[in-house]
Motif scaffolding. Structure first.
Motif, PDB file in Angstrom:
ATOM      1  N   GLY A  24     -25.410  23.989  65.350  1.00  0.00           N
ATOM      2  CA  GLY A  24     -25.610  25.357  65.779  1.00  0.00           C
ATOM      3  C   GLY A  24     -25.961  25.461  67.253  1.00  0.00           C
ATOM      4  N   LYS A  25     -26.585  26.581  67.622  1.00  0.00           N
ATOM      5  CA  LYS A  25     -26.813  26.869  69.032  1.00  0.00           C
ATOM      6  C   LYS A  25     -27.807  25.916  69.680  1.00  0.00           C
ATOM      7  N   ILE A  26     -28.884  25.548  68.974  1.00  0.00           N
ATOM      8  CA  ILE A  26     -29.850  24.663  69.606  1.00  0.00           C
ATOM      9  C   ILE A  26     -29.285  23.262  69.763  1.00  0.00           C
ATOM     10  N   ALA A  27     -28.531  22.782  68.768  1.00  0.00           N
ATOM     11  CA  ALA A  27     -27.884  21.471  68.901  1.00  0.00           C
ATOM     12  C   ALA A  27     -26.900  21.495  70.065  1.00  0.00           C
ATOM     13  N   ILE A  77     -17.875  12.990  65.363  1.00  0.00           N
ATOM     14  CA  ILE A  77     -18.104  14.102  64.438  1.00  0.00           C
ATOM     15  C   ILE A  77     -17.912  13.629  63.001  1.00  0.00           C
ATOM     16  N   SER A  78     -18.756  14.160  62.106  1.00  0.00           N
ATOM     17  CA  SER A  78     -18.608  13.869  60.684  1.00  0.00           C
ATOM     18  C   SER A  78     -19.064  15.078  59.876  1.00  0.00           C
ATOM     19  N   LYS A  79     -18.563  15.186  58.671  1.00  0.00           N
ATOM     20  CA  LYS A  79     -19.046  16.209  57.738  1.00  0.00           C
ATOM     21  C   LYS A  79     -20.135  15.665  56.826  1.00  0.00           C
ATOM     22  N   ARG A  80     -20.435  14.366  56.952  1.00  0.00           N
ATOM     23  CA  ARG A  80     -21.418  13.701  56.089  1.00  0.00           C
ATOM     24  C   ARG A  80     -22.695  13.422  56.876  1.00  0.00           C
ATOM     25  N   SER A 125     -14.776  22.591  68.804  1.00  0.00           N
ATOM     26  CA  SER A 125     -14.910  22.836  70.239  1.00  0.00           C
ATOM     27  C   SER A 125     -15.641  21.685  70.928  1.00  0.00           C
ATOM     28  N   PHE A 126     -16.534  20.995  70.196  1.00  0.00           N
ATOM     29  CA  PHE A 126     -17.214  19.845  70.767  1.00  0.00           C
ATOM     30  C   PHE A 126     -16.206  18.789  71.213  1.00  0.00           C
ATOM     31  N   LYS A 127     -15.200  18.561  70.390  1.00  0.00           N
ATOM     32  CA  LYS A 127     -14.209  17.522  70.690  1.00  0.00           C
ATOM     33  C   LYS A 127     -13.464  17.809  71.984  1.00  0.00           C
ATOM     34  N   VAL A 128     -13.285  19.099  72.264  1.00  0.00           N
ATOM     35  CA  VAL A 128     -12.582  19.500  73.476  1.00  0.00           C
ATOM     36  C   VAL A 128     -13.517  19.444  74.691  1.00  0.00           C
ATOM     37  N   THR A 129     -14.727  19.968  74.510  1.00  0.00           N
ATOM     38  CA  THR A 129     -15.677  20.064  75.613  1.00  0.00           C
ATOM     39  C   THR A 129     -16.294  18.715  75.965  1.00  0.00           C
ATOM     40  N   TYR A 130     -16.530  17.890  74.945  1.00  0.00           N
ATOM     41  CA  TYR A 130     -17.182  16.598  75.148  1.00  0.00           C
ATOM     42  C   TYR A 130     -16.299  15.479  74.598  1.00  0.00           C
ATOM     43  N   PRO A 131     -15.251  15.113  75.294  1.00  0.00           N
ATOM     44  CA  PRO A 131     -14.352  14.059  74.799  1.00  0.00           C
ATOM     45  C   PRO A 131     -15.110  12.762  74.502  1.00  0.00           C
ATOM     46  N   GLY A 132     -14.854  12.206  73.330  1.00  0.00           N
ATOM     47  CA  GLY A 132     -15.508  10.968  72.927  1.00  0.00           C
ATOM     48  C   GLY A 132     -16.660  11.178  71.958  1.00  0.00           C
ATOM     49  N   PRO A 158     -21.292  20.620  58.049  1.00  0.00           N
ATOM     50  CA  PRO A 158     -20.426  20.807  56.873  1.00  0.00           C
ATOM     51  C   PRO A 158     -19.085  21.448  57.183  1.00  0.00           C
ATOM     52  N   THR A 159     -18.994  22.177  58.299  1.00  0.00           N
ATOM     53  CA  THR A 159     -17.742  22.818  58.684  1.00  0.00           C
ATOM     54  C   THR A 159     -17.389  22.432  60.114  1.00  0.00           C
ATOM     55  N   THR A 160     -16.186  22.781  60.523  1.00  0.00           N
ATOM     56  CA  THR A 160     -15.725  22.457  61.877  1.00  0.00           C
ATOM     57  C   THR A 160     -15.782  23.659  62.816  1.00  0.00           C
ATOM     58  N   ILE A 161     -16.520  24.689  62.427  1.00  0.00           N
ATOM     59  CA  ILE A 161     -16.582  25.914  63.236  1.00  0.00           C
ATOM     60  C   ILE A 161     -17.013  25.605  64.663  1.00  0.00           C
ATOM     61  N   ASN A 162     -18.037  24.785  64.817  1.00  0.00           N
ATOM     62  CA  ASN A 162     -18.517  24.431  66.152  1.00  0.00           C
ATOM     63  C   ASN A 162     -18.028  23.065  66.614  1.00  0.00           C
TER      64      ASN A 162
END
Length: 321
Positions: free
Chosen positions: A35-38, A79-82, A69-76, A62-66
């Motif tokens: 979320g926003k604080i993370a 990410i996991s859903k677990r 965008s992390f993958k684009v903004t911070y390459p490398g 649990p979802t890819t909503i945020n």
């Protein structure tokens, strides 16, 4: 910090074993919640002041909503859903629990006498120190422990738990971090201190006050932006260009805050000192009083606290008020 011995394949066999102790240049930093604080903490870490490679940051949600965008903004970034991957496959050294309070409350509802595990299964017995920082409103460190540690062998863990509040401006390297331990003490992890003093001021606050601080530092910072914008609106009304008006309003708010912090003088006294008899300031204050601005701000704080408390106590995300 002691070296990490090889781990058994049945607990963390999917990750590579690291040799040697982690330091501020190699530590893996994990987040449960996106979320926003993370997002603010991650933004601060990978900024020029934070100096943390995105490849050292791991996020579960649990979802890819945020996270998309992390993958684009911070390459490398990883990410996991677990959630379990933060402790297992990713083997993080520093972990922030950033999930909403209703997530923890629902674990208690599901688990009965003990909560269900936040990580599906309890986290593995880490063979190296892991520092866990909870930013969850309304829940103590002991309650967060119950959601992560296997109750059958809690003594085998080297995990250290802390409860804290971090303000959103950490994204810009000017954040504040309040924690339930003296940050200069030997009990505060030096590895964490070295990384995060680059982008935040770390201060002690008793755990009994952290819920209130969470509202002041979280919801209430939006009220400060609201007030700055209102001052700028007044300046624009008198002919000042919007960009310049916002800049001036922010500087005035900043200088007022610094005066309170530097002098230690009560804000009421400072207000009086800055008001000339029959001057413009006192006339303006009378309008604020007539509009009940002070009562409105207090009411907004109470509403923010009540809503956060509702989420923590009921586990419901819909508006129940």
């Amino acid at each position: 910090m002691a070296s990490r011995p090889p781990t058994s394949s049945n607990t963390r066999g999917t990750k590579k074993t690291r040799r040697g102790g982690a330091d501020c240049n190699t530590a893996r930093i994990g987040f449960i919640g996106a979320g926003k604080i993370a997002t603010s903490i991650i933004t601060g870490l990978v900024s020029q002041r934070g100096q943390v490679d995105p490849k050292r940051i791991y996020v579960s949600a649990p979802t890819t909503i945020n996270t998309d965008s992390f993958k684009v903004t911070y390459p490398g970034i990883h990410i996991s859903k677990r959630n379990i991957d933060i402790f297992g496959r990713f083997d993080c050294d520093i972990v922030f629990i950033c999930c909403p309070p209703n997530v923890i409350r629902n674990l208690y509802k599901i688990g009965g006498s003990r909560p269900a595990a936040l990580t599906t299964n309890f986290i593995p017995n880490m063979r190296h120190p892991v520092y866990i920082f909870s930013l969850v409103f309304g829940f103590t460190t002991e309650q967060i422990k119950e959601c992560l540690l296997n109750p059958e062998n809690p003594e085998r863990y080297t995990a250290k738990f802390f409860r804290c509040v971090i303000s959103h401006p950490i994204a810009f390297g000017v954040g504040h971090w309040w924690i339930d331990i003296e940050p200069d003490s030997a009990n505060f992890p030096n590895i964490v201190r070295e990384i995060f003093t680059r982008i935040s001021l770390i201060e002690y606050a008793p755990e009994s006050l952290l819920d209130t601080i969470c509202i002041i530092a979280g919801s209430n910072i939006t009220f400060c932006y609201y007030f700055i914008n209102a001052i700028a609106d007044g300046a624009v009304k008198k002919g000042m260009p919007r960009k310049l008006a916002v800049k001036f309003a922010a500087k005035v708010a900043s200088s007022a805050s610094q005066t309170v912090l530097t002098t230690g003088t009560n804000a009421t006294q400072l207000k009086e000192d800055a008001s000339s008899p029959s001057g413009g300031a006192i006339y303006g204050q009378m309008i604020l009083d007539k509009s009940e601005v002070a009562s409105g701000i207090c009411g907004a704080i109470e509403a923010s606290y009540k809503r956060s408390q509702t989420l923590a106590m009921t586990g419901k995300t819909e508006n129940t008020e």
